[in-house]
Design a protein around this motif. Structure first.
Motif, short mmCIF file in Angstrom:
data_model
loop_
_atom_site.label_atom_id
_atom_site.label_comp_id
_atom_site.label_asym_id
_atom_site.label_seq_id
_atom_site.Cartn_x
_atom_site.Cartn_y
_atom_site.Cartn_z
N ASN A 142 0.78 -1.10 -0.06
CA ASN A 142 0.06 -0.12 0.25
C ASN A 142 0.49 0.83 -0.03
O ASN A 142 0.41 1.80 -0.53
CB ASN A 142 -0.72 0.27 1.02
CG ASN A 142 -2.28 -0.31 1.28
OD1 ASN A 142 -2.73 0.06 -0.03
ND2 ASN A 142 -2.70 -0.72 2.35
N LEU A 143 1.59 1.20 0.73
CA LEU A 143 2.57 2.01 1.41
C LEU A 143 3.76 2.84 -0.45
O LEU A 143 3.19 3.88 -0.70
CB LEU A 143 4.00 2.11 1.66
CG LEU A 143 3.64 2.05 2.93
CD1 LEU A 143 4.32 1.94 4.67
CD2 LEU A 143 2.78 3.19 3.87
N ARG A 189 2.92 10.34 -2.11
CA ARG A 189 2.19 10.94 -0.68
C ARG A 189 2.88 10.38 0.06
O ARG A 189 3.80 10.65 1.38
CB ARG A 189 0.91 10.41 -1.01
CG ARG A 189 0.18 10.44 0.54
CD ARG A 189 -0.91 9.82 0.69
NE ARG A 189 -1.95 10.80 -0.15
CZ ARG A 189 -3.28 10.70 -1.05
NH1 ARG A 189 -4.00 9.68 0.05
NH2 ARG A 189 -3.91 11.86 -0.45
N THR A 190 3.59 8.92 0.12
CA THR A 190 4.55 8.00 0.88
C THR A 190 6.07 8.63 1.14
O THR A 190 6.75 9.33 2.03
CB THR A 190 4.87 6.94 0.67
OG1 THR A 190 3.58 5.99 0.35
CG2 THR A 190 5.80 5.69 1.31
N PHE A 249 -6.09 -2.13 12.58
CA PHE A 249 -4.75 -2.57 12.93
C PHE A 249 -3.77 -2.55 11.48
O PHE A 249 -2.69 -2.42 11.12
CB PHE A 249 -4.59 -4.61 12.74
CG PHE A 249 -2.88 -4.84 13.62
CD1 PHE A 249 -2.87 -4.75 14.73
CD2 PHE A 249 -2.67 -5.89 12.44
CE1 PHE A 249 -1.38 -4.81 15.45
CE2 PHE A 249 -1.01 -6.75 13.26
CZ PHE A 249 -0.72 -5.95 14.88
N SER A 250 -4.47 -3.88 10.31
CA SER A 250 -3.25 -3.38 9.25
C SER A 250 -2.76 -1.77 8.73
O SER A 250 -1.98 -1.01 8.65
CB SER A 250 -4.23 -3.83 7.79
OG SER A 250 -3.29 -3.33 6.95
N GLY A 272 1.24 3.43 9.51
CA GLY A 272 1.62 4.44 9.98
C GLY A 272 2.90 4.28 10.70
O GLY A 272 4.43 4.87 10.50
N VAL A 273 3.07 3.07 11.50
CA VAL A 273 3.95 2.85 12.42
C VAL A 273 5.11 2.61 11.73
O VAL A 273 6.44 2.81 11.25
CB VAL A 273 3.84 1.35 13.05
CG1 VAL A 273 5.21 1.15 13.83
CG2 VAL A 273 2.45 1.88 13.60
N LEU A 274 4.84 2.09 10.02
CA LEU A 274 6.56 1.41 8.95
C LEU A 274 6.82 2.70 8.75
O LEU A 274 7.77 2.51 8.94
CB LEU A 274 5.83 0.54 8.10
CG LEU A 274 6.38 -0.51 7.57
CD1 LEU A 274 6.97 -1.15 8.19
CD2 LEU A 274 6.02 -0.99 5.60
N LEU A 275 5.93 3.62 8.33
CA LEU A 275 6.20 5.31 7.57
C LEU A 275 7.10 5.76 8.75
O LEU A 275 8.04 6.40 8.70
CB LEU A 275 5.50 5.89 7.40
CG LEU A 275 4.39 6.08 6.01
CD1 LEU A 275 3.94 6.89 5.74
CD2 LEU A 275 6.10 6.25 5.01
#
Lengths: 384, 177
Positions: free
Chosen positions: A11-12, A18-19, A304-305, A310-313
């Motif tokens: 998704n990112l 945007r990412t 959760f996904s 968000g956390v990955l970024l």
């Protein structure tokens, strides 16, 4: 059933611009947190490491924490040597360092004068200031000075401007730089040291600012305080060096509080930026989220996904900022009223910076995700 | 003009009410808070010595190494006790300090009569049998605090500047009236 990990990762990469922009915004926010925390840690360390628990400072009773305003009689070291048994001596030399300490305008070559800190000392100083090491050059002779590692930062100049052989002008006299010293990050590193007699003659003063005494491990600073009380006519005050710098830390408490407020504000701004970004990201994916719900994924799994994304970024941003902070910010000299110190990106700073980053990821993603999941599946599937 | 008169009146009131003229035997601290009894019983005496000198008189007449007993009130600066050593400064009882009703947070520093303190102050340091300073807190050891009135019995020490130190072996703490 949870959504696959790859789903969040893919998704990112589906929206690279945007990412990328989000990554950059988060990195800047986290970097700002690193700068402020590094500032606080650097200031605290500078004051903490300056104090030696075996050293007692004797200054004027009226000077409080301001040694520049202290003036004590020149005969004080002799009186102390005769009266206090607890002073250490090395090779027959009593470890009592008479010093003059003054903030004055210093001119380097043909540049504009800048505020500098001068400590006029004798050869007894290195016996008492045990962290001082001469890195280059030699101990100053008459008309020479020794510059600390951060003296250039305090003067707002480059290291080359205060290299060995260059000249400085202060108190109407020109001084040649004979060497450079370090002091394990202590506050002296931003000072310029010169010969006491030379400086007394340049300033037309005969008094001292302070006497620093190195006590024997068995001796008590109370012995020195007792001497100061007994010699009321001299109006002296004795304070353990660690207590003196702890007192200074208290003076800088408002600065530290302000810095922590900045950390909170920067983090707050980061959370709002993250919220804004995630609202945008989720708003464009309402149909996708509804489809996931329609094919059987539970709201909790989708939430959760989204948090994972968000956390990955934010974790990537924390890593990028951490690397930049360690490589470019750690050790950068900062000019301050009491001298200069270096930004310190240490363990706690990394923990606070990266922790703030991860929190940004979680709290930035949570509200927009919850909002998107609250709409009914049927309505969301028709959303344009 | 009217304001000038008011200012002068205000200043006069301030000056006349700043310090109490009458010396007080009991300190503010004594009146307000109970003091725990001292743990250094070997240094405390229950009876006041007969020949006691005021601090000012002792400063004038005491000779070095002379056995003396002086009476004074603990104070003279914001921190009259010495950290790490059982020692404190005492001020002559004739010197006035701020009274309790003036609201001064540190009446023992004699802020209003500081110019008189210089010639009316002595330091009392408690010494052991070998003559070495005792390294305990005088407050705990003797059960005293700022503005307590004490009688110190010991040996006078003088220096070339006229400072008086009493190396005390016994302390009598005057009870609060």
């Amino acid at each position: 059933m949870l959504l696959p990990w790859e789903y969040s990762v893919r998704n990112l990469s589906r929206r690279p611009v945007r990412t990328g922009l989000t990554l950059m915004a988060l990195s800047i926010v986290i970097l700002l947190v690193f700068v402020v925390v590094g500032f606080i840690r650097g200031l605290e360390r500078s004051l903490r490491v300056t104090g030696d628990p075996d050293v007692v400072l004797i200054s004027s009773i009226n000077s409080e924490a301001n040694l520049e305003s202290s003036a004590i009689p020149a005969r004080t070291p002799t009186l102390i040597a005769a009266s206090i048994d607890g002073t250490q001596s090395r090779y027959g030399v009593i470890c009592a360092s008479p010093e003059m300490y003054l903030g004055t305008r210093v001119t380097v070559s043909d540049r504009e004068p800048a505020p500098g800190l001068i400590r006029a000392v004798t050869t007894a100083a290195p016996l008492v200031r045990r962290s001082v090491r001469i890195e280059e050059g030699h101990w100053p002779d008459r008309g020479e000075v020794l510059v600390g590692r951060l003296a250039s930062a305090k003067l707002g100049m480059t290291d080359e401007a205060v290299a060995i052989g260059q000249t400085l002008t202060f108190e109407g006299q020109t001084w040649k730089i004979s060497g450079r010293f370090t002091a394990d990050g202590a506050a002296y590193e931003s000072e310029i040291w010169c010969n006491l007699e030379d400086f007394q003659s340049a300033t037309k003063r005969q008094d001292l600012s302070l006497v620093a005494l190195l006590l024997k491990p068995s001796a008590s600073p109370g012995e020195v305080s007792l001497f100061c009380k007994e010699r009321m006519d001299l109006e002296l005050r004795a304070v353990r060096e660690t207590d003196f710098y702890a007192e200074l830390q208290q003076h800088y408490r408002p600065v530290r509080l302000l810095a922590w407020t900045v950390v909170v504000m920067v983090a707050g701004a980061g959370i709002f930026a993250g919220l804004n970004m995630m609202y945008g990201a989720v708003a464009g994916r309402i149909r996708e989220i509804a489809t996931l719900q329609a094919i059987g994924y539970r709201r909790r799994a989708i939430l959760f996904s989204l948090i994972q994304e968000g956390v990955l970024l934010s974790a990537t941003s924390s890593l990028i900022s951490g690397v930049i902070a360690l490589a470019l910010l750690n050790g950068v000299a900062v000019r301050f009223t009491m001298g200069a110190f270096t930004l310190r990106i240490d363990g706690p700073a990394i923990l606070i910076g990266c922790g703030t980053g991860l929190l940004l990821g979680v709290f930035g993603a949570l509200p927009p995700a919850l909002k998107a999941l609250r709409s009914s599946v049927a309505v969301s599937l028709k959303a344009v | 003009m009217k304001y000038q008169h008011l200012c002068v009146l205000g200043l006069s009131l301030l000056l006349t009410s700043g310090c109490s003229d009458a010396p007080q035997d009991n300190g503010v601290a004594n009146k307000t808070g109970a003091i725990a009894p001292g743990t250094g019983t070997q240094y405390l005496t229950s009876s006041e010595p007969a020949a006691v000198m005021e601090v000012a008189d002792a400063r004038k007449s005491a000779k070095a190494d002379e056995a003396i007993a002086i009476v004074g009130r603990i104070g003279g600066s914001e921190e009259p006790f010495v950290d790490g050593v059982a020692a404190f400064t005492v001020v002559d009882l004739k010197i006035a300090h701020c009274s309790a009703d003036e609201g001064c947070p540190t009446p023992w520093d004699y802020c209003c009569t500081q110019d008189q303190v210089k010639d009316n102050i002595a330091i009392v340091k408690l010494v052991d049998a070998e003559g070495k300073p005792v390294t305990d807190d005088a407050r705990k050891l003797l059960g005293v605090k700022e503005l307590s009135v004490v009688v110190a019995e010991g040996t006078a020490r003088r220096d070339e500047s006229g400072n008086l130190t009493v190396a005390a072996t016994k302390i009598f703490v005057r009870p609060v009236k």
